[in-house]
Scaffold this motif. Structure first.
Motif, short mmCIF file in Angstrom:
data_model
loop_
_atom_site.label_atom_id
_atom_site.label_comp_id
_atom_site.label_asym_id
_atom_site.label_seq_id
_atom_site.Cartn_x
_atom_site.Cartn_y
_atom_site.Cartn_z
N THR A 255 0.81 -1.22 0.00
CA THR A 255 0.00 0.00 0.00
C THR A 255 0.84 1.28 0.00
OG1 THR A 255 -0.16 -0.12 2.42
CG2 THR A 255 -1.94 -1.12 1.14
N ARG A 256 2.15 1.15 0.25
CA ARG A 256 3.02 2.34 0.24
C ARG A 256 3.46 2.70 -1.16
NH1 ARG A 256 7.15 0.90 5.27
NH2 ARG A 256 5.57 0.75 6.91
N ARG A 257 3.21 1.80 -2.12
CA ARG A 257 3.69 2.03 -3.49
C ARG A 257 2.50 2.18 -4.44
NH1 ARG A 257 8.12 -1.92 -5.47
NH2 ARG A 257 8.38 -0.15 -6.90
N LYS A 258 2.07 3.41 -4.60
CA LYS A 258 0.92 3.70 -5.46
C LYS A 258 1.34 3.69 -6.93
CE LYS A 258 -1.60 4.86 -1.78
NZ LYS A 258 -2.79 4.12 -1.31
N LEU A 259 0.44 3.27 -7.78
CA LEU A 259 0.65 3.36 -9.23
C LEU A 259 0.12 4.71 -9.72
CD1 LEU A 259 -0.39 -0.27 -10.27
CD2 LEU A 259 1.92 0.65 -10.04
N ASP A 260 0.84 5.31 -10.65
CA ASP A 260 0.54 6.66 -11.10
C ASP A 260 -0.37 6.64 -12.32
OD1 ASP A 260 0.48 9.31 -11.75
OD2 ASP A 260 2.65 9.53 -12.07
N VAL A 261 -1.59 7.16 -12.18
CA VAL A 261 -2.54 7.20 -13.28
C VAL A 261 -2.03 8.08 -14.41
CG1 VAL A 261 -4.89 7.85 -13.95
CG2 VAL A 261 -4.48 6.76 -11.75
N LYS A 262 -1.24 9.10 -14.07
CA LYS A 262 -0.71 9.98 -15.12
C LYS A 262 0.26 9.24 -16.02
CE LYS A 262 -1.20 14.24 -12.43
NZ LYS A 262 -0.48 15.38 -11.81
N GLU A 263 0.88 8.18 -15.49
CA GLU A 263 1.81 7.40 -16.31
C GLU A 263 1.08 6.38 -17.16
OE1 GLU A 263 5.94 4.81 -15.93
OE2 GLU A 263 4.59 4.92 -14.20
N PHE A 264 0.14 5.67 -16.57
CA PHE A 264 -0.61 4.67 -17.34
C PHE A 264 -1.95 4.37 -16.70
CE2 PHE A 264 0.92 2.03 -14.02
CZ PHE A 264 0.18 0.85 -14.01
N ARG A 265 -2.95 4.15 -17.55
CA ARG A 265 -4.27 3.76 -17.06
C ARG A 265 -4.44 2.25 -17.07
NH1 ARG A 265 -7.56 8.78 -18.58
NH2 ARG A 265 -8.61 9.14 -16.61
N GLY A 266 -3.66 1.60 -17.90
CA GLY A 266 -3.75 0.15 -17.97
C GLY A 266 -2.81 -0.40 -19.01
N PHE A 267 -2.74 -1.72 -19.08
CA PHE A 267 -1.97 -2.38 -20.14
C PHE A 267 -2.58 -3.74 -20.42
CE2 PHE A 267 0.43 -3.38 -16.19
CZ PHE A 267 0.47 -4.77 -16.25
N VAL A 268 -2.23 -4.28 -21.55
CA VAL A 268 -2.72 -5.59 -21.96
C VAL A 268 -1.56 -6.43 -22.45
CG1 VAL A 268 -3.35 -4.70 -24.24
CG2 VAL A 268 -4.35 -6.83 -23.44
N LEU A 269 -1.51 -7.67 -22.01
CA LEU A 269 -0.51 -8.64 -22.45
C LEU A 269 -1.25 -9.71 -23.24
CD1 LEU A 269 1.52 -9.05 -19.12
CD2 LEU A 269 2.03 -7.53 -21.04
N VAL A 270 -1.03 -9.72 -24.54
CA VAL A 270 -1.78 -10.63 -25.41
C VAL A 270 -1.12 -12.00 -25.44
CG1 VAL A 270 -2.48 -11.07 -27.80
CG2 VAL A 270 -2.72 -8.77 -26.83
N ASP A 271 -1.93 -13.01 -25.34
CA ASP A 271 -1.48 -14.40 -25.43
C ASP A 271 -2.66 -15.22 -25.92
OD1 ASP A 271 0.70 -16.54 -24.45
OD2 ASP A 271 -1.29 -17.26 -23.88
N GLU A 272 -2.41 -16.20 -26.78
CA GLU A 272 -3.53 -16.95 -27.35
C GLU A 272 -4.18 -17.91 -26.35
OE1 GLU A 272 -2.12 -19.32 -30.59
OE2 GLU A 272 -0.35 -20.03 -29.50
N TYR A 273 -3.51 -18.17 -25.23
CA TYR A 273 -4.09 -19.03 -24.20
C TYR A 273 -4.54 -18.25 -22.97
CZ TYR A 273 -2.32 -23.12 -26.69
OH TYR A 273 -2.08 -24.09 -27.64
N ALA A 274 -3.77 -17.25 -22.59
CA ALA A 274 -4.05 -16.53 -21.33
C ALA A 274 -3.85 -15.03 -21.50
CB ALA A 274 -3.16 -17.07 -20.22
N PRO A 275 -4.68 -14.37 -22.31
CA PRO A 275 -4.56 -12.91 -22.41
C PRO A 275 -4.84 -12.27 -21.07
CG PRO A 275 -6.60 -13.68 -23.42
CD PRO A 275 -5.80 -14.90 -23.11
N LEU A 276 -4.11 -11.18 -20.76
CA LEU A 276 -4.25 -10.54 -19.46
C LEU A 276 -4.42 -9.04 -19.63
CD1 LEU A 276 -2.20 -11.23 -16.27
CD2 LEU A 276 -2.42 -8.89 -17.07
N VAL A 277 -5.39 -8.48 -18.94
CA VAL A 277 -5.56 -7.03 -18.94
C VAL A 277 -5.38 -6.53 -17.52
CG1 VAL A 277 -7.13 -7.08 -20.91
CG2 VAL A 277 -8.07 -7.08 -18.61
N PHE A 278 -4.72 -5.39 -17.41
CA PHE A 278 -4.45 -4.77 -16.11
C PHE A 278 -5.01 -3.36 -16.13
CE2 PHE A 278 -2.27 -2.31 -12.95
CZ PHE A 278 -2.01 -3.19 -11.91
N VAL A 279 -5.87 -3.07 -15.17
CA VAL A 279 -6.45 -1.73 -15.04
C VAL A 279 -5.86 -1.08 -13.80
CG1 VAL A 279 -8.58 -0.42 -14.68
CG2 VAL A 279 -8.60 -2.43 -16.16
N ASN A 280 -5.38 0.14 -13.96
CA ASN A 280 -4.83 0.88 -12.82
C ASN A 280 -5.97 1.26 -11.88
OD1 ASN A 280 -3.59 2.62 -11.02
ND2 ASN A 280 -2.32 3.59 -12.58
N GLY A 281 -6.05 0.56 -10.74
CA GLY A 281 -7.12 0.79 -9.80
C GLY A 281 -7.06 2.12 -9.08
#
Length: 381
Positions: free
Chosen positions: A180-206
């Motif tokens: 909890t001491r290490r916040k993610l910066d919304v100004k840097e990124f809102r999210g990212f996606v790692l594409v994979d044909e078996y296990a695609p992953l999306v990450f949303v900056n909470g």
């Protein structure tokens, strides 16, 4: 006491990575002496310094700073405003998600899982409207899916579940792991996606306003259809000046709010005191998404949108607790880990295919916390 010689360039690189260099110097009063070469840190001091700067200890023994690069492209909305170096939080989060994805891919392949046919099924020639319809069909929802939910917040969670049900790992987190001491910066990124044909992953900056998270999620979904991994800041909910980003943006917008229906409803409600709110209730998306879609369709000016956007985001960030879901630690883990991924890890542990130590590293939960979370998964909580 044994001391360690550390390169000045490496020390300065580590300091530059921190969010608060002043606090760092207060914690390590002899830091100026280490930089000048007047004195050197002990091994214990160097270990503490590595923790404080989120740097692997081994890096501090290098003669030159390592070159850290994101393994995926970071699309920036504003030209000339790109970041020269990704933050430690973003780098660590992407690497953490890559490890989870690699494990999940191996797990699924071992179980005979077939590749997901929708990954990379769109091309540069694809129509964004067709992509939006294909996304809805795959998820098993119709154009009015969100209206069937009681609130847009519930619609957001329903969309996350639908994505996980078809094989997409969905992670929402505003901090690095569970720190909890290490916040993610919304100004840097809102999210990212790692594409994979078996296990695609999306990450949303909470750490982002929840009203914006729905648009980010839809944008990432479109990226999976195009088969392109990327991170993006979507500043002011606008895409980067890139053909792929703009196509993903249009597909996401049509997926959430079909243009034809919005035009019809807009004519009926645009003169109301709070038109965005009323239309948002109709579609069960956030007011922010409605305003963004109205801008797309030239129903409002860019100035009107920006005025609403800035006020809305400010109000929502002030009112919500980004790090908890109803104050329940274990419900929060469903988002921070991905429930689909967590269930697979727990199942693998029970089958004796994965050791507890590896499960702890993959989930970020250790000992009794992991055991209790696993029990809650078993009971469907």
């Amino acid at each position: 006491m044994t001391t360690v010689a550390v390169s000045e360039r490496v020390l300065r690189w580590a300091i530059d990575r921190t969010a608060d260099p002043i606090a760092l110097q207060q914690k390590f009063p002899k830091l100026p002496e280490w930089l000048s070469g007047e004195s050197q840190p002990t091994l214990r001091q160097l270990e503490n310094f590595a923790v404080a700067t989120s740097v692997p200890l081994g890096y501090l023994f290098l003669s030159e700073p390592p070159e850290e690069r994101l393994p995926i492209h970071l699309f920036r909305t504003l030209d000339g405003k790109h970041v020269t170096r990704p933050s430690p939080g973003l780098l660590e989060t992407v690497r953490m998600m890559e490890r989870r994805q690699a494990w999940m891919r191996d797990y699924l392949v071992e179980r005979g899982q077939e590749p997901l046919s929708f990954v990379g099924s769109a091309s540069a020639a694809s129509d964004p409207g067709d992509i939006a319809r294909a996304m809805r069909k795959t998820l098993g929802i119709d154009a009015g899916w969100a209206k069937k939910q009681s609130t847009w917040e519930i619609a957001l969670r329903a969309l996350q579940r639908k994505m996980e049900n078809v094989g997409i790992l969905v992670v929402v987190n505003g901090i690095v792991g569970n720190n909890t001491r290490r916040k993610l910066d919304v100004k840097e990124f809102r999210g990212f996606v790692l594409v994979d044909e078996y296990a695609p992953l999306v990450f949303v900056n909470g750490a982002d306003a929840k009203g914006a998270q729905m648009f980010t999620l839809a944008h990432e979904l479109a990226h999976i259809w195009f088969g392109k991994s990327a991170a993006f800041d979507l500043r002011e909910l606008q895409p980067a000046n890139d053909e792929l980003e703009q196509k993903c943006d249009r597909a996401a917008a049509e997926f959430l709010v079909p243009a034809e229906e919005l035009r019809s409803v807009w004519d009926q409600m645009k003169h109301e005191a709070r038109p965005y709110q009323m239309i948002a209730r109709h579609f069960k998306v956030s007011e922010l998404v409605i305003a963004r879609r109205a801008l797309d369709l030239a129903l409002i000016s860019r100035e009107d949108f920006l005025e609403f956007y800035r006020g809305y985001v400010s109000r929502e960030r002030d009112s919500q607790d980004q790090d908890h879901v109803g104050g329940n630690f274990y419900l929060t883990q469903h988002l921070r880990i991905s429930r689909r991924f967590a269930e697979a890890v727990v199942r693998s542990v029970k089958e004796g295919r994965t050791l507890y130590d590896e499960a702890y590293r993959l989930t970020g939960l250790y000992g009794t916390s992991f055991e209790r979370y696993a029990q809650r998964l078993d009971t469907g909580e």
